[in-house]
Design a protein around this motif. Sequence first.
Motif, mmCIF file in Angstrom:
data_model
loop_
_atom_site.group_PDB
_atom_site.id
_atom_site.type_symbol
_atom_site.label_atom_id
_atom_site.label_comp_id
_atom_site.label_asym_id
_atom_site.label_seq_id
_atom_site.Cartn_x
_atom_site.Cartn_y
_atom_site.Cartn_z
ATOM 1 N N ASP A 67 2.946 -8.499 -10.450
ATOM 2 C CA ASP A 67 3.104 -9.480 -9.376
ATOM 3 C C ASP A 67 4.526 -10.012 -9.493
ATOM 4 N N GLU A 68 5.386 -9.590 -8.579
ATOM 5 C CA GLU A 68 6.785 -9.989 -8.661
ATOM 6 C C GLU A 68 7.434 -9.978 -7.293
ATOM 7 N N THR A 69 8.620 -10.552 -7.226
ATOM 8 C CA THR A 69 9.440 -10.479 -6.028
ATOM 9 C C THR A 69 10.534 -9.466 -6.310
ATOM 10 N N TYR A 70 10.604 -8.444 -5.477
ATOM 11 C CA TYR A 70 11.586 -7.378 -5.636
ATOM 12 C C TYR A 70 12.351 -7.230 -4.332
ATOM 13 N N ARG A 71 13.655 -7.443 -4.400
ATOM 14 C CA ARG A 71 14.529 -7.364 -3.221
ATOM 15 C C ARG A 71 14.018 -8.225 -2.066
ATOM 16 N N GLY A 72 13.544 -9.406 -2.411
ATOM 17 C CA GLY A 72 13.097 -10.359 -1.409
ATOM 18 C C GLY A 72 11.692 -10.116 -0.880
ATOM 19 N N ARG A 73 10.988 -9.151 -1.421
ATOM 20 C CA ARG A 73 9.626 -8.851 -0.983
ATOM 21 C C ARG A 73 8.655 -9.099 -2.128
ATOM 22 N N ARG A 74 7.494 -9.612 -1.790
ATOM 23 C CA ARG A 74 6.469 -9.899 -2.792
ATOM 24 C C ARG A 74 5.638 -8.645 -2.992
ATOM 25 N N ILE A 75 5.685 -8.082 -4.185
ATOM 26 C CA ILE A 75 4.891 -6.891 -4.476
ATOM 27 C C ILE A 75 3.846 -7.246 -5.526
ATOM 28 N N ARG A 76 2.628 -6.806 -5.264
ATOM 29 C CA ARG A 76 1.504 -7.059 -6.163
ATOM 30 C C ARG A 76 0.708 -5.778 -6.313
ATOM 31 N N GLY A 77 0.167 -5.596 -7.497
ATOM 32 C CA GLY A 77 -0.668 -4.430 -7.729
ATOM 33 C C GLY A 77 -1.624 -4.695 -8.872
ATOM 34 N N ALA A 78 -2.797 -4.118 -8.772
ATOM 35 C CA ALA A 78 -3.800 -4.267 -9.822
ATOM 36 C C ALA A 78 -4.635 -2.994 -9.896
ATOM 37 N N ASP A 97 4.333 -7.665 0.555
ATOM 38 C CA ASP A 97 4.267 -8.802 1.487
ATOM 39 C C ASP A 97 2.874 -8.964 2.071
ATOM 40 N N GLY A 98 1.857 -8.698 1.261
ATOM 41 C CA GLY A 98 0.470 -8.886 1.681
ATOM 42 C C GLY A 98 -0.119 -7.726 2.453
ATOM 43 N N ARG A 99 0.643 -6.688 2.711
ATOM 44 C CA ARG A 99 0.142 -5.521 3.439
ATOM 45 C C ARG A 99 -0.088 -4.366 2.465
ATOM 46 N N PRO A 100 -1.174 -3.616 2.633
ATOM 47 C CA PRO A 100 -1.513 -2.577 1.656
ATOM 48 C C PRO A 100 -0.526 -1.406 1.657
ATOM 49 N N LEU A 101 -0.235 -0.918 0.480
ATOM 50 C CA LEU A 101 0.580 0.278 0.275
ATOM 51 C C LEU A 101 -0.270 1.254 -0.518
ATOM 52 N N HIS A 102 -0.502 2.419 0.042
ATOM 53 C CA HIS A 102 -1.337 3.410 -0.628
ATOM 54 C C HIS A 102 -0.483 4.226 -1.589
ATOM 55 N N LEU A 103 -0.911 4.295 -2.854
ATOM 56 C CA LEU A 103 -0.259 5.123 -3.867
ATOM 57 C C LEU A 103 -1.155 6.300 -4.195
ATOM 58 N N MET A 104 -0.530 7.415 -4.549
ATOM 59 C CA MET A 104 -1.284 8.604 -4.940
ATOM 60 C C MET A 104 -0.782 9.092 -6.289
ATOM 61 N N ARG A 105 -1.709 9.563 -7.094
ATOM 62 C CA ARG A 105 -1.366 10.126 -8.401
ATOM 63 C C ARG A 105 -1.134 11.609 -8.234
ATOM 64 N N ARG A 106 -0.030 12.100 -8.778
ATOM 65 C CA ARG A 106 0.270 13.527 -8.707
ATOM 66 C C ARG A 106 -0.346 14.242 -9.904
ATOM 67 N N ALA A 107 -0.402 15.553 -9.845
ATOM 68 C CA ALA A 107 -1.010 16.342 -10.918
ATOM 69 C C ALA A 107 -0.273 16.171 -12.242
ATOM 70 N N ASP A 108 1.033 15.913 -12.194
ATOM 71 C CA ASP A 108 1.803 15.753 -13.435
ATOM 72 C C ASP A 108 1.727 14.338 -13.999
ATOM 73 N N GLY A 109 0.935 13.448 -13.367
ATOM 74 C CA GLY A 109 0.762 12.094 -13.858
ATOM 75 C C GLY A 109 1.702 11.078 -13.231
ATOM 76 N N SER A 110 2.658 11.546 -12.433
ATOM 77 C CA SER A 110 3.572 10.610 -11.778
ATOM 78 C C SER A 110 2.915 10.071 -10.502
ATOM 79 N N TRP A 111 3.622 9.149 -9.832
ATOM 80 C CA TRP A 111 3.077 8.479 -8.652
ATOM 81 C C TRP A 111 4.001 8.651 -7.462
ATOM 82 N N LEU A 112 3.414 8.661 -6.268
ATOM 83 C CA LEU A 112 4.196 8.631 -5.031
ATOM 84 C C LEU A 112 3.525 7.670 -4.068
ATOM 85 N N SER A 113 4.306 7.197 -3.100
ATOM 86 C CA SER A 113 3.769 6.237 -2.130
ATOM 87 C C SER A 113 3.697 6.878 -0.759
ATOM 88 N N MET A 114 2.981 6.243 0.142
ATOM 89 C CA MET A 114 2.885 6.734 1.515
ATOM 90 C C MET A 114 4.195 6.534 2.277
#
Length: 159
Positions: A67-78, A97-114
């Motif tokens: 839960d932090e502010t990054y580049r002026g935007r509030r990002i939260r994740g749990a 900023d309160g709007r959902p961001l979908h993340l996906m796990r890749r086969a190598d264990g890394s992450w990407l976003s929509m």
Amino acid sequence: MVVGIGGVAVGAEPGAGQPGRAGMGRPTRRELTRGLFASVAALAFAPVVAASRPVPPAGAPAGTSFDETYRGRRIRGALVPAAERAVDGGEWQVTVDGRPLHLMRRADGSWLSMVDHYSSYPTPLAATRGAVDEMGPGQRLRDPAPGHMHMGGDHGVRA
């Protein structure tokens, strides 16, 4: 301290060797006042320091939320644990900023976003920061339609 003729201290601090003064194990009033002031200052700043640190959900191990502010935007994740998802232990629910961001796990264990399908990130926090970096200053994530997780089309997705 150097002892001179007759046991008299030479070059000693004023008051050293006198009962109740510095150097004899008992602090002076000035030292007591400084210590008291330092303690009061530490107690005064403790709530400020505590409030600046994100608090993980109760019972959550370290690294399962942010839960932090990054580049002026509030990002939260749990990390929301799911019993049926034994592979990675659960699903990340992330908002910018309160709007959902979908993340996906890749086969190598890394992450990407929509927001950016082409970059991989080592953690969900890094993927969320990467999505914020890709979004323009005036752009916001759109809320997905109910029951619709794919955010294709003209939703600010770079694919």
